[in-house]
Design a protein around this motif. Structure first.
Motif, PDB file in Angstrom:
ATOM      1  N   GLY A  92      44.108  39.479  22.020  1.00  0.00           N
ATOM      2  CA  GLY A  92      43.211  38.525  22.653  1.00  0.00           C
ATOM      3  C   GLY A  92      43.506  37.105  22.216  1.00  0.00           C
ATOM      4  O   GLY A  92      44.572  36.809  21.651  1.00  0.00           O
ATOM      5  N   VAL A  93      42.562  36.228  22.466  1.00  0.00           N
ATOM      6  CA  VAL A  93      42.672  34.817  22.106  1.00  0.00           C
ATOM      7  C   VAL A  93      41.618  34.512  21.056  1.00  0.00           C
ATOM      8  O   VAL A  93      40.429  34.830  21.231  1.00  0.00           O
ATOM      9  N   ALA A  94      42.039  33.907  19.963  1.00  0.00           N
ATOM     10  CA  ALA A  94      41.130  33.584  18.861  1.00  0.00           C
ATOM     11  C   ALA A  94      41.175  32.098  18.580  1.00  0.00           C
ATOM     12  O   ALA A  94      42.184  31.436  18.820  1.00  0.00           O
ATOM     13  N   VAL A  95      40.084  31.565  18.067  1.00  0.00           N
ATOM     14  CA  VAL A  95      40.060  30.181  17.607  1.00  0.00           C
ATOM     15  C   VAL A  95      40.064  30.185  16.085  1.00  0.00           C
ATOM     16  O   VAL A  95      39.430  31.026  15.444  1.00  0.00           O
ATOM     17  N   LEU A  96      40.799  29.254  15.545  1.00  0.00           N
ATOM     18  CA  LEU A  96      40.871  29.054  14.111  1.00  0.00           C
ATOM     19  C   LEU A  96      40.221  27.718  13.811  1.00  0.00           C
ATOM     20  O   LEU A  96      40.715  26.665  14.210  1.00  0.00           O
ATOM     21  N   ASP A  97      39.080  27.755  13.133  1.00  0.00           N
ATOM     22  CA  ASP A  97      38.357  26.528  12.806  1.00  0.00           C
ATOM     23  C   ASP A  97      39.043  25.796  11.660  1.00  0.00           C
ATOM     24  O   ASP A  97      39.828  26.390  10.903  1.00  0.00           O
ATOM     25  N   PRO A  98      38.756  24.493  11.495  1.00  0.00           N
ATOM     26  CA  PRO A  98      39.385  23.726  10.419  1.00  0.00           C
ATOM     27  C   PRO A  98      39.140  24.299   9.026  1.00  0.00           C
ATOM     28  O   PRO A  98      39.961  24.094   8.122  1.00  0.00           O
ATOM     29  N   ASP A  99      38.022  25.037   8.843  1.00  0.00           N
ATOM     30  CA  ASP A  99      37.747  25.622   7.529  1.00  0.00           C
ATOM     31  C   ASP A  99      38.438  26.959   7.320  1.00  0.00           C
ATOM     32  O   ASP A  99      38.234  27.630   6.297  1.00  0.00           O
ATOM     33  N   GLY A 100      39.272  27.384   8.295  1.00  0.00           N
ATOM     34  CA  GLY A 100      40.005  28.628   8.169  1.00  0.00           C
ATOM     35  C   GLY A 100      39.322  29.839   8.784  1.00  0.00           C
ATOM     36  O   GLY A 100      39.890  30.933   8.795  1.00  0.00           O
ATOM     37  N   THR A 101      38.110  29.657   9.305  1.00  0.00           N
ATOM     38  CA  THR A 101      37.396  30.763   9.938  1.00  0.00           C
ATOM     39  C   THR A 101      38.057  31.132  11.260  1.00  0.00           C
ATOM     40  O   THR A 101      38.350  30.261  12.078  1.00  0.00           O
ATOM     41  N   ARG A 102      38.288  32.440  11.476  1.00  0.00           N
ATOM     42  CA  ARG A 102      38.842  32.925  12.733  1.00  0.00           C
ATOM     43  C   ARG A 102      37.784  33.732  13.469  1.00  0.00           C
ATOM     44  O   ARG A 102      37.063  34.527  12.871  1.00  0.00           O
ATOM     45  N   ARG A 103      37.731  33.538  14.782  1.00  0.00           N
ATOM     46  CA  ARG A 103      36.798  34.320  15.598  1.00  0.00           C
ATOM     47  C   ARG A 103      37.413  34.498  16.981  1.00  0.00           C
ATOM     48  O   ARG A 103      38.159  33.635  17.467  1.00  0.00           O
ATOM     49  N   TRP A 104      37.096  35.640  17.599  1.00  0.00           N
ATOM     50  CA  TRP A 104      37.635  35.916  18.926  1.00  0.00           C
ATOM     51  C   TRP A 104      36.943  35.071  19.984  1.00  0.00           C
ATOM     52  O   TRP A 104      35.719  34.977  20.003  1.00  0.00           O
ATOM     53  N   LEU A 105      37.739  34.471  20.840  1.00  0.00           N
ATOM     54  CA  LEU A 105      37.221  33.794  22.019  1.00  0.00           C
ATOM     55  C   LEU A 105      37.280  34.737  23.216  1.00  0.00           C
ATOM     56  O   LEU A 105      36.351  34.825  24.012  1.00  0.00           O
ATOM     57  N   VAL A 106      38.396  35.455  23.335  1.00  0.00           N
ATOM     58  CA  VAL A 106      38.593  36.483  24.360  1.00  0.00           C
ATOM     59  C   VAL A 106      39.228  37.680  23.665  1.00  0.00           C
ATOM     60  O   VAL A 106      40.173  37.526  22.889  1.00  0.00           O
ATOM     61  N   TYR A 107      38.708  38.873  23.944  1.00  0.00           N
ATOM     62  CA  TYR A 107      39.211  40.072  23.272  1.00  0.00           C
ATOM     63  C   TYR A 107      39.470  41.150  24.307  1.00  0.00           C
ATOM     64  O   TYR A 107      38.558  41.563  25.033  1.00  0.00           O
ATOM     65  N   TRP A 108      40.757  41.574  24.415  1.00  0.00           N
ATOM     66  CA  TRP A 108      41.051  42.642  25.369  1.00  0.00           C
ATOM     67  C   TRP A 108      41.452  43.938  24.650  1.00  0.00           C
ATOM     68  O   TRP A 108      40.989  44.993  25.016  1.00  0.00           O
ATOM     69  N   ALA A 109      42.267  43.883  23.614  1.00  0.00           N
ATOM     70  CA  ALA A 109      42.618  45.033  22.775  1.00  0.00           C
ATOM     71  C   ALA A 109      42.881  46.286  23.599  1.00  0.00           C
ATOM     72  O   ALA A 109      42.232  47.318  23.424  1.00  0.00           O
ATOM     73  N   ARG A 110      43.859  46.193  24.510  1.00  0.00           N
ATOM     74  CA  ARG A 110      44.253  47.351  25.319  1.00  0.00           C
ATOM     75  C   ARG A 110      45.672  47.755  24.960  1.00  0.00           C
ATOM     76  O   ARG A 110      46.544  46.902  24.783  1.00  0.00           O
ATOM     77  N   GLU A 111      45.889  49.048  24.857  1.00  0.00           N
ATOM     78  CA  GLU A 111      47.206  49.533  24.494  1.00  0.00           C
ATOM     79  C   GLU A 111      48.236  49.088  25.529  1.00  0.00           C
ATOM     80  O   GLU A 111      48.033  49.211  26.739  1.00  0.00           O
ATOM     81  N   GLY A 112      49.340  48.550  25.029  1.00  0.00           N
ATOM     82  CA  GLY A 112      50.409  48.107  25.902  1.00  0.00           C
ATOM     83  C   GLY A 112      50.233  46.726  26.485  1.00  0.00           C
ATOM     84  O   GLY A 112      51.084  46.255  27.241  1.00  0.00           O
ATOM     85  N   VAL A 113      49.130  46.048  26.158  1.00  0.00           N
ATOM     86  CA  VAL A 113      48.862  44.702  26.671  1.00  0.00           C
ATOM     87  C   VAL A 113      48.879  43.720  25.511  1.00  0.00           C
ATOM     88  O   VAL A 113      48.248  43.952  24.476  1.00  0.00           O
ATOM     89  N   ALA A 114      49.592  42.617  25.673  1.00  0.00           N
ATOM     90  CA  ALA A 114      49.675  41.603  24.618  1.00  0.00           C
ATOM     91  C   ALA A 114      49.872  40.233  25.237  1.00  0.00           C
ATOM     92  O   ALA A 114      50.482  40.097  26.302  1.00  0.00           O
ATOM     93  N   GLY A 115      49.357  39.209  24.569  1.00  0.00           N
ATOM     94  CA  GLY A 115      49.593  37.841  25.000  1.00  0.00           C
ATOM     95  C   GLY A 115      51.055  37.479  24.820  1.00  0.00           C
ATOM     96  O   GLY A 115      51.694  37.873  23.839  1.00  0.00           O
ATOM     97  N   THR A 116      51.604  36.731  25.794  1.00  0.00           N
ATOM     98  CA  THR A 116      53.021  36.355  25.732  1.00  0.00           C
ATOM     99  C   THR A 116      53.263  34.851  25.764  1.00  0.00           C
ATOM    100  O   THR A 116      54.275  34.382  25.247  1.00  0.00           O
ATOM    101  N   ALA A 117      52.392  34.098  26.396  1.00  0.00           N
ATOM    102  CA  ALA A 117      52.617  32.659  26.536  1.00  0.00           C
ATOM    103  C   ALA A 117      51.282  31.967  26.782  1.00  0.00           C
ATOM    104  O   ALA A 117      50.330  32.595  27.259  1.00  0.00           O
ATOM    105  N   ALA A 118      51.235  30.678  26.476  1.00  0.00           N
ATOM    106  CA  ALA A 118      50.003  29.919  26.687  1.00  0.00           C
ATOM    107  C   ALA A 118      50.333  28.455  26.912  1.00  0.00           C
ATOM    108  O   ALA A 118      51.350  27.950  26.428  1.00  0.00           O
ATOM    109  N   ALA A 119      49.467  27.782  27.661  1.00  0.00           N
ATOM    110  CA  ALA A 119      49.581  26.340  27.880  1.00  0.00           C
ATOM    111  C   ALA A 119      48.197  25.808  28.188  1.00  0.00           C
ATOM    112  O   ALA A 119      47.319  26.533  28.668  1.00  0.00           O
TER     113      ALA A 119
END
Length: 289
Positions: A92-119
């Protein structure tokens, strides 16, 4: 500042521009770089290790490269308006805050599916391509997701200087693809083939003249095309296969490349290179979330 004068040509002309291999320590490992993005807020290059779980931030002013380990493979890292990063990960897509905290913005977690590119587009929306389902997603700053396209093997996303055209690298079809784009509504029109790219285009970026700089999956050169798809220039990179490109530096005139080293070469280079004074790029938008 030296800006080359590009002359219209009916075929590629070989460039005399030289590239510089940047000194990036990766713990003694041979690694392939990918997904370079110029962070205008800090004057640094963000890049990732291909297939790996590390985001790097390289500072050209100091020569220092700062790696950040993540819990799963990362395909892209983009700067955020609120600080930190937005990360395109396997699940999925996660945001990393300036303090180092990570949290999911979008979560798909499906077998065989992965992010490949972003703009990021001019309005601050994030566009993410996924492998396994051939999707192109539009992600609003609040995490709202819309399926923009389906059935395309997209490995790179870019926009024209006037934001009226979206460009895609279609790996499976081995084509550069263009589509009309509404920058206000974020709507993508029908796709049209722009230019065949033998071996499959892997990444691309756009300069202020609207020309496309394209790397190929199996090539040792980066090629420049006019907006209509006609060729302008080819720059051969000795000792490396370019895997990504972005303009950065003072005046956005330096072309930064990630690369895979050529093991058979007498002198291999990678994972991060720069071609000084290659042209003039566009400012990289930041994610508004």
């Amino acid at each position: 500042m030296l800006v080359p004068c590009w002359r219209p040509m009916s075929s590629y002309r070989e460039s005399r521009l030289g590239h510089v291999a940047l000194e990036v320590a990766v713990g003694g490992r041979t690694t392939t770089g990918a997904g370079p993005v110029w962070d205008v807020t800090s004057g640094t290059v963000l890049w990732v290790e291909f297939g790996g779980e590390v985001v790097h931030r390289f500072n050209p002013a100091t020569g220092h490269d700062d790696p950040l380990g993540l819990p799963q493979p990362v395909a892209a890292a983009n700067p955020r308006r609120l600080g930190g990063l937005v990360l395109t990960l396997r699940d999925g897509v996660a945001v990393l805050d300036p303090d180092g905290t990570r949290r999911w913005l979008v979560y798909w977690a499906r077998e065989g599916v992965a992010g490949t590119a972003a703009a990021v587009d001019r309005a601050g929306r994030l566009w993410v391509a996924t492998a396994g389902d051939g999707a192109l997603l539009r992600i609003e700053p609040d995490g709202t997701v819309r399926l923009a396209l389906h059935g395309a093997d997209v490995s790179a996303i870019a926009f024209s200087p006037d934001a009226g055209t979206m460009y895609l690298a279609d790996m499976a079809g081995e084509f550069l693809v263009a589509a009309d784009f509404d920058p206000q509504a974020g709507e993508v029109g029908p796709r049209r083939p722009l230019r065949p790219a033998r071996g499959g285009p892997s990444t691309l970026c756009v300069d202020v003249e609207g020309s496309l700089w394209v790397t190929a999956r199996d090539g040792s050169a980066i090629r420049r095309y006019r907006p209509d798809g006609s060729p302008q220039q080819a720059i051969t990179i000795g000792g490396a296969h370019p895997t990504g490109c972005t303009f950065g530096g003072t005046g956005l005139t330096d072309l930064y490349l990630t690369a895979a080293p050529q093991r058979q070469a007498a002198t291999s280079s990678g994972p991060l290179l720069v071609i000084p004074d290659a042209g003039e790029g566009l400012p990289t938008p930041v994610f508004a979330g």
